[in-house]
Scaffold this motif. Structure first.
Motif, mmCIF file in Angstrom:
data_model
loop_
_atom_site.group_PDB
_atom_site.id
_atom_site.type_symbol
_atom_site.label_atom_id
_atom_site.label_comp_id
_atom_site.label_asym_id
_atom_site.label_seq_id
_atom_site.Cartn_x
_atom_site.Cartn_y
_atom_site.Cartn_z
ATOM 1 N N VAL A 814 42.183 42.805 50.185
ATOM 2 C CA VAL A 814 43.091 43.887 49.783
ATOM 3 C C VAL A 814 42.896 44.241 48.312
ATOM 4 O O VAL A 814 42.858 45.417 47.931
ATOM 5 C CB VAL A 814 44.553 43.473 50.057
ATOM 6 C CG1 VAL A 814 45.516 44.486 49.461
ATOM 7 C CG2 VAL A 814 44.797 43.338 51.551
ATOM 8 N N GLU A 815 42.743 43.193 47.467
ATOM 9 C CA GLU A 815 42.709 43.424 46.022
ATOM 10 C C GLU A 815 41.318 43.803 45.520
ATOM 11 O O GLU A 815 41.187 44.513 44.531
ATOM 12 C CB GLU A 815 43.194 42.178 45.281
ATOM 13 C CG GLU A 815 44.652 41.836 45.571
ATOM 14 C CD GLU A 815 45.098 40.584 44.834
ATOM 15 O OE1 GLU A 815 44.234 39.936 44.198
ATOM 16 O OE2 GLU A 815 46.299 40.270 44.877
ATOM 17 N N TRP A 816 40.255 43.311 46.181
ATOM 18 C CA TRP A 816 38.899 43.478 45.640
ATOM 19 C C TRP A 816 38.474 44.934 45.566
ATOM 20 O O TRP A 816 37.785 45.342 44.629
ATOM 21 C CB TRP A 816 37.929 42.697 46.527
ATOM 22 C CG TRP A 816 36.512 42.716 46.038
ATOM 23 C CD1 TRP A 816 35.990 41.980 45.020
ATOM 24 C CD2 TRP A 816 35.440 43.520 46.539
ATOM 25 N NE1 TRP A 816 34.656 42.250 44.863
ATOM 26 C CE2 TRP A 816 34.290 43.197 45.781
ATOM 27 C CE3 TRP A 816 35.330 44.471 47.549
ATOM 28 C CZ2 TRP A 816 33.056 43.807 46.013
ATOM 29 C CZ3 TRP A 816 34.108 45.073 47.790
ATOM 30 C CH2 TRP A 816 32.986 44.747 47.015
ATOM 31 N N LEU A 817 38.882 45.738 46.523
ATOM 32 C CA LEU A 817 38.452 47.142 46.549
ATOM 33 C C LEU A 817 38.859 47.895 45.294
ATOM 34 O O LEU A 817 38.213 48.877 44.913
ATOM 35 C CB LEU A 817 39.022 47.838 47.786
ATOM 36 C CG LEU A 817 38.585 47.282 49.153
ATOM 37 C CD1 LEU A 817 39.253 48.071 50.267
ATOM 38 C CD2 LEU A 817 37.077 47.340 49.303
ATOM 39 N N ASP A 818 39.943 47.456 44.647
ATOM 40 C CA ASP A 818 40.442 48.147 43.447
ATOM 41 C C ASP A 818 40.382 47.257 42.212
ATOM 42 O O ASP A 818 41.141 47.453 41.251
ATOM 43 C CB ASP A 818 41.881 48.611 43.688
ATOM 44 C CG ASP A 818 41.971 49.612 44.829
ATOM 45 O OD1 ASP A 818 41.322 50.668 44.730
ATOM 46 O OD2 ASP A 818 42.652 49.309 45.836
ATOM 47 N N THR A 819 39.478 46.275 42.236
ATOM 48 C CA THR A 819 39.299 45.381 41.100
ATOM 49 C C THR A 819 38.020 45.737 40.358
ATOM 50 O O THR A 819 36.980 46.001 40.976
ATOM 51 C CB THR A 819 39.211 43.916 41.586
ATOM 52 O OG1 THR A 819 40.421 43.580 42.250
ATOM 53 C CG2 THR A 819 39.010 42.960 40.400
ATOM 54 N N SER A 820 38.068 45.734 39.028
ATOM 55 C CA SER A 820 36.886 46.000 38.221
ATOM 56 C C SER A 820 35.878 44.879 38.430
ATOM 57 O O SER A 820 36.199 43.692 38.298
ATOM 58 C CB SER A 820 37.279 46.089 36.741
ATOM 59 O OG SER A 820 36.131 46.244 35.931
ATOM 60 N N VAL A 821 34.622 45.257 38.761
ATOM 61 C CA VAL A 821 33.584 44.278 39.076
ATOM 62 C C VAL A 821 32.449 44.427 38.070
ATOM 63 O O VAL A 821 31.851 45.500 37.957
ATOM 64 C CB VAL A 821 33.044 44.497 40.513
ATOM 65 C CG1 VAL A 821 31.936 43.480 40.814
ATOM 66 C CG2 VAL A 821 34.168 44.382 41.520
ATOM 67 N N PRO A 822 32.105 43.357 37.305
ATOM 68 C CA PRO A 822 31.024 43.450 36.310
ATOM 69 C C PRO A 822 29.700 43.901 36.921
ATOM 70 O O PRO A 822 28.945 44.641 36.284
ATOM 71 C CB PRO A 822 30.933 42.006 35.781
ATOM 72 C CG PRO A 822 32.300 41.438 35.989
ATOM 73 C CD PRO A 822 32.793 42.060 37.249
ATOM 74 N N ALA A 823 29.386 43.444 38.132
ATOM 75 C CA ALA A 823 28.121 43.813 38.766
ATOM 76 C C ALA A 823 28.038 45.303 39.053
ATOM 77 O O ALA A 823 26.947 45.826 39.319
ATOM 78 C CB ALA A 823 27.943 43.021 40.064
ATOM 79 N N LEU A 824 29.170 45.984 39.024
ATOM 80 C CA LEU A 824 29.210 47.438 39.250
ATOM 81 C C LEU A 824 29.413 48.189 37.948
ATOM 82 O O LEU A 824 29.865 49.350 37.943
ATOM 83 C CB LEU A 824 30.328 47.786 40.233
ATOM 84 C CG LEU A 824 30.206 47.185 41.633
ATOM 85 C CD1 LEU A 824 31.435 47.528 42.467
ATOM 86 C CD2 LEU A 824 28.939 47.673 42.329
ATOM 87 N N GLY A 825 29.092 47.539 36.834
ATOM 88 C CA GLY A 825 29.245 48.182 35.534
ATOM 89 C C GLY A 825 30.687 48.355 35.128
ATOM 90 O O GLY A 825 31.015 49.283 34.366
ATOM 91 N N GLY A 826 31.566 47.481 35.644
ATOM 92 C CA GLY A 826 32.973 47.577 35.302
ATOM 93 C C GLY A 826 33.770 48.486 36.210
ATOM 94 O O GLY A 826 35.004 48.560 36.085
#
Length: 876
Positions: A814-826
């Motif tokens: 639920v939370e990951w879809l809207d979490t800033s991910v370093p591998a995606l450039g933030g």
């Protein structure tokens, strides 16, 4: 019991002496014999004859039918019952049908002699429509084997239309007659038997009894009848038939042992729960060789007995065995467990050796301990189950039964890496009725005649490769393996080992197959200037069939490449993508589909044409998903430096590539830094306290809002889980009357937990010690003792653990879809999915997620479905 012990035959001889001395009446004699063996066909017929002579036809008929069902291959119950029923007009049809079956069976007896004509004259005279004497006289002038067929046909044509209930009554018995006479059964006939289901299983068991007790006549092809009966019984039998089948699995006859083992395994596949219950009841009374066969079949079927109840049970009741049998049985059972993690693994084998070691000799125990120590730290991946033919292949005579491995257990524990056996030398083509050139013991017409004729009919140089029988290239592989030993000199072999292993010119057991594969396919023999396989084709290619040359040539051009597993197909193989060309295809490899490989893992392996289509070669090297990028980068740079085309580069550099892959894996493990859900560095921590007042400690722990009581009623110890406000597990507690243990996974949680306990139970416990396991130590232990799927005693109960993991997984989703991910450039995944570059990055990221979740699924752990993420992100 199908195979009677000598004690039964001895008692029969004693009773016969009593009967001949008139100390036993006929009825008493047969009654005593039937106590020894309720399925004794001769005694059943004898008792029925006595009852018939006494006028009790109703009882006689019951015993005749019992005799027919106990041994449906013997003529006497059919003939006697048919003759008795001829006196009853309402049973004329049934009498004729039984008589027909009886004379067909009687005529195959070697001792029938000239009496066959007299018998036929008698039974034909009793037929519903007697055969005229002049026809009988003409028939009697024919050879004996022709008399039977002609008279049986006359009997069928002359009698009135058979009643439907009689046809139904005799249907299964007529199928058994087909079984007795059919040399090979086509698919349609096999399907006719299979359609009867369990109803025909008792009669098939009767055929096994006839073979075991030597009631099948020498005129019949006894092994063919036995083989077909075993094959059909595997597809129609229930768990009730396993007991009889197990009597055949350790016989020296390869057809009997091979086909019966197949039949037991097939029933296990079809009826796993019923078979498991049977084994649980039967194991204590089984011979040790039968127990080992069960162990072998359980290992081969990884879906059978998923809770692994049988393997521990196989180690029980060992006391009932003789000392010599214990010394042979227990070590082999332990070796099987140790080499198969899903069946207990090394730790379970050692536990049983500790518990049962006093039952075996000191020498045997020492040897077992030494062998188990050799397995310590070695990843023992289960072997691919041996090829199992279908029932159609069995009944068509195409199945090949190998000698039982148990027969050579005392000589070799694992002979996988011995030189290939001497290939069978082809003799000049024999006559149809001569022994086959392959030394199978069968006649040429029933063994290799058809395949040889097909080969001779095939035009040389014809067509392209198409999949065929699983055993099609066995002799070709054996010939190549033998040629390797002949073509390479000892000094050349030493140089090759140095090239393959670098500074370590000695192969570990698990590396032998990969070494042999490289020596045959890729290594250039300096003296020859070509590979062993190329030299084999140059010297012996002219002796091969066109199909064998085509396949061997394809093998000679093959090379090990890096593949990505796109999809696992259980029981079949996997869909692979070649990482350089991007080509995607299905490879048939059951062992890969049953291994611990997961979707999106990498695989260094050789793909070659085989009997089933594209197959993996004998060896391969897994590349976990996180290590694929580093290996691909190294491969690209190394190839550029050498300036070679990819196929040429991969074929010439496999030893360097395999060593580099191992270095990348080691570096990755060393550089791995683990963190818990709070971002703290993982440090396994354990605090131990002495309990001074158990009642007050339990009361205080239960009052705490941060602790959840997770104690079980069936356990003396108390358990508590430490959760934060977000329901994240911070640690766990286990308590007995004398000791309290607190465990967590970071130094910060350890210190917070100790502070919490000091406030709750500080006056009722005394701190004894703190213990810490660093990540370096954890990696060392993982390398020395690969993780098993069984939880240790310090872990949470499985149901609680799974529930928590499921909640964590759902929360992550639920939370990951809207979490800033370093591998995606933030960016968040939702934001990244809106651009072409972001979608490419997401694809790689989701592959890692899918890879991790697929491993969880294989272990039976709670997991999330990445397909949901893809759908929510709008990705295909």
């Amino acid at each position: 019991m199908l195979i009677l012990p000598e004690s039964v035959y001895e008692e029969r001889r004693r009773l016969l002496r009593e009967h001949e001395a008139a100390r036993l009446t006929d009825e008493a004699y047969y009654a005593q014999l039937l106590k020894l063996d309720p399925h004794d066909c001769v005694s059943l017929v004898g008792l029925a004859n006595s009852l018939h002579d006494a006028g009790d036809d109703a009882s006689a008929e019951k015993y005749y039918w019992r005799a027919v069902e106990s041994n449906p291959c013997m003529s006497s119950p059919y003939l006697a019952l048919g003759q008795m029923l001829h006196d009853k007009p309402e049973s004329a049809d049934l009498a004729d049908g039984l008589t027909e079956l009886g004379i067909l069976k009687y005529a195959r007896r070697d001792d029938a002699g000239d009496s066959i004509s007299d018998l036929l004259l008698q039974v034909m005279g009793n037929a519903s429509v007697p055969v005229p004497p002049e026809i009988m006289d003409g028939v009697r002038k024919l050879p004996r084997d022709e008399q039977v067929g002609v008279l049986a046909g006359i009997l069928r044509r002359n009698r009135p239309s058979e009643q439907a209930d009689v046809t139904e009554r005799l249907r299964l018995l007529r199928l058994i007659e087909v079984l007795q006479t059919a040399d090979q059964m086509d698919a349609a006939m096999v399907d006719t038997f299979l359609a009867e289901g369990p109803a025909i299983a008792p009669l098939l068991t009767g055929v096994l009894r006839a073979w075991a007790q030597e009631f099948l006549d020498e005129g019949e092809n006894n092994e063919t009848v036995l083989e077909n009966a075993l094959g059909l019984l595997g597809e129609t039998g229930t768990a009730n038939e396993i007991s009889g089948l197990l009597e055949f699995v350790d016989l020296e006859n390869e057809v009997a042992s091979g086909a019966s083992s197949w039949a037991v395994g097939r029933i296990m596949e079809r009826l796993p729960e019923e078979a498991a219950k049977f084994f649980e009841r039967a194991i204590p009374s089984l011979h040790w060789t039968q127990r080992l066969k069960i162990a072998e079949l359980v290992i081969a079927n990884d879906r059978f007995d998923p809770l692994n109840r049988l393997f521990p049970l196989l180690s029980e009741h060992v006391e009932a065995l003789e000392q010599e049998d214990r010394d042979r049985y227990l070590p082999h059972l332990l070796f099987a467990m140790a080499a198969n993690p899903q069946r207990g693994g090394l730790s379970a084998a050692r536990a049983i050796l500790r518990a049962k070691g006093n039952l075996i000799s000191r020498t045997t125990r020492r040897e077992a301990e030494e062998f188990l120590s050799l397995l310590d730290g070695i990843d023992r991946t289960p072997k691919e189950p041996p090829y199992a033919p279908t029932v159609y292949e069995i009944c068509s005579g195409a199945a090949v039964w190998e000698p039982d491995e148990d027969e050579e257990m005392d000589d070799e524990i694992d002979d996988d890496f011995l030189p290939p056996p001497e290939p069978i030398r082809r003799r000049p083509t024999p006559g149809r009725n001569d022994p086959c050139w392959c030394n199978s013991g069968k006649k040429y017409k029933k063994c290799h005649l058809d395949s040889d004729e097909r080969e001779n009919r095939q035009p040389q140089g014809e067509g392209s490769f198409t999949p065929g029988a699983r055993t099609e290239f066995v002799k070709l592989r054996q010939s190549i393996g033998q040629f390797l030993g002949q073509a390479v000199r000892e000094r050349e072999m030493r140089d090759a080992l140095l090239e393959y292993f670098g500074d370590r010119a000695e192969a570990l057991p698990e590396e032998e197959m990969g070494l042999t594969e490289w020596l045959i396919h890729d290594w250039i023999v300096p003296r020859l200037g070509r590979t062993v396989l190329e030299e084999f084709l140059r010297q012996r290619g002219g002796r091969l069939t066109a199909r064998e040359r085509e396949v061997a040539t394809s093998w000679s051009r093959s090379f090990v490449a890096l593949y990505e597993i796109q999809q696992m197909k259980p029981g079949v193989g996997a869909v692979l993508k070649e990482m350089v060309s991007g080509e995607t295809f299905l490879v048939h490899d059951v062992s890969l589909s049953r291994s611990n490989a997961a979707k999106w893992d990498g695989l260094l392996t050789r793909v070659v044409p085989g009997e089933r289509g594209l197959e993996l070669a004998a060896s391969g090297q897994m590349v976990p998903r996180p290590q694929i990028a580093a290996l691909r980068e190294w491969l690209a740079d190394d190839r550029d430096e050498q300036g070679l085309a990819w196929p040429e580069y991969l074929k010439a550099n496999w030893p360097r590539i395999r060593r580099q892959a191992a270095e990348i894996a080691e570096d990755w493990v060393e550089g791995l830094q683990l963190a818990n859900s709070s971002g703290e560095q993982v440090l396994l921590s354990k605090a131990t306290y002495e309990v001074l007042d158990a009642a007050k400690v339990v009361e205080a722990l239960r009052r705490s809002a941060e602790l959840t009581d997770d104690s079980r009623e069936d356990e003396p110890q108390k358990r508590f889980i430490w959760l934060d406000e977000k329901k994240t597990v911070l640690g766990s507690l286990r308590m007995t009357d004398k000791e309290l243990i607190f465990e967590s996974n970071s130094r910060q949680r350890h210190e917070r937990g100790e502070s919490l306990l000091a406030g709750l139970v500080g006056g009722h416990v005394r701190h004894l010690r703190d213990e810490f396991t660093t990540q370096k130590e954890m990696k060392r232990r993982a390398k020395e003792s690969p993780r098993t799927t069984e939880p240790s005693g310090s872990e949470l109960p499985e149901d609680v653990r799974n529930e928590i993991l499921a909640q964590i997984g759902e929360k992550f989703y639920v939370e990951w879809l809207d979490t800033s991910v370093p591998a995606l450039g933030g960016l968040t995944p939702r934001q990244a999915a809106k651009t072409a570059k972001g979608r490419l990055q997401l694809e790689e990221l989701l592959k890692s997620v899918e890879n991790t979740e697929d491993r969880k699924r294989q272990r039976g752990e709670p997991h999330i479905e990445p397909a949901r993420m893809r759908a929510d992100l709008g990705l295909d």
